[in-house]
Scaffold this motif. Sequence first.
Motif, PDB file in Angstrom:
ATOM      1  N   LEU A  93      -9.290   5.277  -1.004  1.00  0.00           N
ATOM      2  CA  LEU A  93      -8.844   5.497   0.325  1.00  0.00           C
ATOM      3  C   LEU A  93      -7.214   5.260   0.402  1.00  0.00           C
ATOM      4  O   LEU A  93      -6.892   4.455  -0.432  1.00  0.00           O
ATOM      5  CB  LEU A  93      -9.613   4.679   1.159  1.00  0.00           C
ATOM      6  N   SER A  94      -6.916   5.917   1.295  1.00  0.00           N
ATOM      7  CA  SER A  94      -5.139   5.652   1.523  1.00  0.00           C
ATOM      8  C   SER A  94      -5.084   4.500   2.089  1.00  0.00           C
ATOM      9  O   SER A  94      -6.043   3.845   2.642  1.00  0.00           O
ATOM     10  CB  SER A  94      -4.779   6.761   2.406  1.00  0.00           C
ATOM     11  N   LEU A  95      -3.828   4.056   2.214  1.00  0.00           N
ATOM     12  CA  LEU A  95      -3.515   2.802   2.888  1.00  0.00           C
ATOM     13  C   LEU A  95      -3.689   2.797   4.458  1.00  0.00           C
ATOM     14  O   LEU A  95      -3.638   3.877   4.930  1.00  0.00           O
ATOM     15  CB  LEU A  95      -2.024   2.482   2.615  1.00  0.00           C
ATOM     16  N   TRP A 106       0.818  -2.215   5.753  1.00  0.00           N
ATOM     17  CA  TRP A 106      -0.085  -1.497   5.257  1.00  0.00           C
ATOM     18  C   TRP A 106      -1.164  -2.072   4.562  1.00  0.00           C
ATOM     19  O   TRP A 106      -0.709  -2.925   3.547  1.00  0.00           O
ATOM     20  CB  TRP A 106       0.793  -0.304   4.601  1.00  0.00           C
ATOM     21  N   GLU A 137       6.842   4.627   6.661  1.00  0.00           N
ATOM     22  CA  GLU A 137       5.898   5.313   5.749  1.00  0.00           C
ATOM     23  C   GLU A 137       5.602   4.643   4.597  1.00  0.00           C
ATOM     24  O   GLU A 137       6.512   3.944   4.135  1.00  0.00           O
ATOM     25  CB  GLU A 137       6.566   6.492   5.668  1.00  0.00           C
ATOM     26  N   ALA A 140       1.785   6.528  -1.600  1.00  0.00           N
ATOM     27  CA  ALA A 140       0.643   6.421  -2.144  1.00  0.00           C
ATOM     28  C   ALA A 140       0.445   5.179  -3.120  1.00  0.00           C
ATOM     29  O   ALA A 140       1.353   5.171  -4.080  1.00  0.00           O
ATOM     30  CB  ALA A 140       0.008   7.865  -2.711  1.00  0.00           C
ATOM     31  N   ARG A 141      -0.740   4.506  -3.162  1.00  0.00           N
ATOM     32  CA  ARG A 141      -0.639   3.154  -4.169  1.00  0.00           C
ATOM     33  C   ARG A 141      -2.364   3.480  -4.526  1.00  0.00           C
ATOM     34  O   ARG A 141      -3.084   3.655  -3.653  1.00  0.00           O
ATOM     35  CB  ARG A 141      -0.503   1.943  -3.380  1.00  0.00           C
TER      36      ARG A 141
END
Length: 233
Positions: A93-95, A106, A137, A140-141
């Motif tokens: 899943l994204s932050l 975030w 912004e 991606a992590r």
Amino acid sequence: MSEILPKFDFTERRRFPIGLTVAVAIAFGILCFLGVWQMKRMAWKEDLLARIEALKTAPAVPIGPVLADAAKGSNVAWTRVEVACRPASLPPLSLAYGIRDGDMVWRAQALCGVESGPYDLILVDRGVVTELTGQVEAPARAFAEPGQVTGVLIPLAQLGGDRAKAVAGLAGRKPAPLALMVERETPAPSGVAPAPLPAEITNRHLEYALTWFGLAVTLLFIYAAMLWRRLRP
């Protein structure tokens, strides 16, 4: 001289103001509704604060029976649970965007596979990615999947945003309508600070309710004064 003066019909002044009365009645009803709504919000907030206070000393319990109670309609919000997450076998899943202590943050989130019970997945909020605080912004992590997690349950609806969308539409899966807010995680993801509870929870709903009720009473006094002035001999 008297013949050229316009005649004034005093019956016009004494006519009952139907339109004004309807408008006042509608406004009065709206103000009272807002006051009652704030009283209900106050009761909800008091229950929330009591649950959080009890949470300070509550031991963690296995998540399975708690989710079973949730599926039956029980209120399990702010229950401290523990779970050994199975691999979800789903894309990461994204932050998630959030606000904490007035700063833009975030939050790392992941899907945790649940071994038994009415649900097979639960959304895990792992905490704030500290180095991204204040950034508009977020890049991606990637983090390793969660392992052993202890935290508190919060309904997804209370988190707002896209949290519910993160677990919606997963074919063949049964996600819980709750999020697990991490207090402790083993192994802990690097650079993520657990932040399970709101930084500050205020309860000013009684003040707001009295304001709405006060405006309703004031409206009635103003209407009564206008009506008396209009209809008096």
